[in-house]
Write a protein that holds these residues in place. Structure first.
Motif, short mmCIF file in Angstrom:
data_model
loop_
_atom_site.label_atom_id
_atom_site.label_comp_id
_atom_site.label_asym_id
_atom_site.label_seq_id
_atom_site.Cartn_x
_atom_site.Cartn_y
_atom_site.Cartn_z
N TYR A 192 -5.09 2.66 3.41
CA TYR A 192 -4.10 1.86 4.13
C TYR A 192 -4.80 0.78 4.96
O TYR A 192 -4.43 -0.41 4.90
N ASN A 193 -5.80 1.19 5.73
CA ASN A 193 -6.49 0.24 6.60
C ASN A 193 -7.22 -0.84 5.81
O ASN A 193 -7.20 -2.02 6.18
N ASP B 268 -0.70 4.20 0.47
CA ASP B 268 -1.51 5.14 1.23
C ASP B 268 -0.87 5.43 2.58
O ASP B 268 -0.16 4.58 3.16
N TRP C 220 -4.51 -3.36 4.41
CA TRP C 220 -3.87 -4.25 5.38
C TRP C 220 -4.88 -5.10 6.15
O TRP C 220 -4.56 -6.21 6.56
N SER D 282 0.83 -1.19 0.00
CA SER D 282 0.00 0.00 0.00
C SER D 282 0.87 1.25 0.00
O SER D 282 1.86 1.33 0.71
N ILE E 264 -0.26 5.85 6.53
CA ILE E 264 -0.71 5.07 7.68
C ILE E 264 -1.92 5.74 8.32
O ILE E 264 -1.93 6.95 8.55
#
Length: 242
Positions: A12-13, A5, A16, A3, A7
């Protein structure tokens, strides 16, 4: 694929979380989850807080490890916390972590003048680290790195602008080093100190316990600016042979 993006962002979320959900399921199926840690290295507190929220949203029992600065705000969420040598765990926090079975350690890297394990560091400092670990009540010491060799480690221990020897403790061959042997010596002293503490406590030998604890009090990092590790150890190591 990774990613790009920031954090904490939705991108990002989302990226992941997909992996973490599958990874968590896999670990539990293999019965590995309880001994697995998600580890991070020298991340800012805000980034850690974001990652902690993400992990706990996937499974509240995720274990987390961090090597970096001490942050009271996230301490309770870090199961294995290794703090840089300029920091200390408050006494009550360290006692609480021990009671909960959490691991609390310390480390050195490029920035610490002393104590350290560079090729130009006084070898006694590597032994001194074991005594300091015992004095502070922590479980251990972390040192990057074991064998991350530069292009010609037998001839030049530098790596770019990093201090000589920062990236390795042993040589190709395999060959040991004075630094590595002295770190082993410090570990042995640390273990002997813990054995004696238990022995004196079991026997109620307050005199010897007091002698040992008083000797350990001098093992503080600022003291190395005035007294060498060799001289400090020279005054105390006989206590391990009583």
């Amino acid at each position: 694929m990774v990613s790009t993006d920031a954090i904490g962002s939705d991108g990002y979320n989302d990226f992941w979380r997909t992996m973490l959900v599958d990874f968590t399921k896999h670990l539990k199926e293999k019965k590995w989850f309880e001994k697995t840690y998600i580890a991070m290295d020298e991340r800012p507190m805000a980034a850690m807080q974001s990652v902690i929220r993400l992990l706990k949203s996937v499974d509240k029992d995720w274990k987390i490890a961090l090597a970096g600065e001490y942050h009271q705000e996230i301490e309770k969420d870090i199961n294995n916390y290794c703090i840089a040598s300029k920091w200390k765990f408050p006494d009550d926090v360290l006692a609480s972590r021990k009671q909960q079975g959490k691991v609390s350690t310390w480390y050195t890297c490029c920035v610490e003048k002393y104590p350290n394990a560079f090729t130009f560091s006084p070898p006694a400092e590597m032994v001194w680290m074991g005594w300091y670990t015992a004095a502070t009540g922590m479980e251990g010491y972390l040192r990057w790195a074991y064998n991350s060799w530069p292009s010609s480690p037998l001839n030049d221990s530098r790596f770019t602008a990093w201090p000589s020897g920062d990236t390795y403790l042993v040589y190709p061959g395999p060959l040991t080093s004075i630094r590595f042997e002295k770190i082993i010596e410090g570990i042995q002293d640390y273990e002997k100190i813990n054995i004696l503490r238990k022995e004196y406590s079991d026997k109620g030998d307050t005199k010897k316990m007091q002698q040992l604890e008083e000797a350990l009090k001098q093992f503080q990092i600022p003291a190395l600016s005035k007294t060498s590790a060799k001289d400090m150890l020279g005054k105390t190591r006989h206590l391990l042979n009583l």
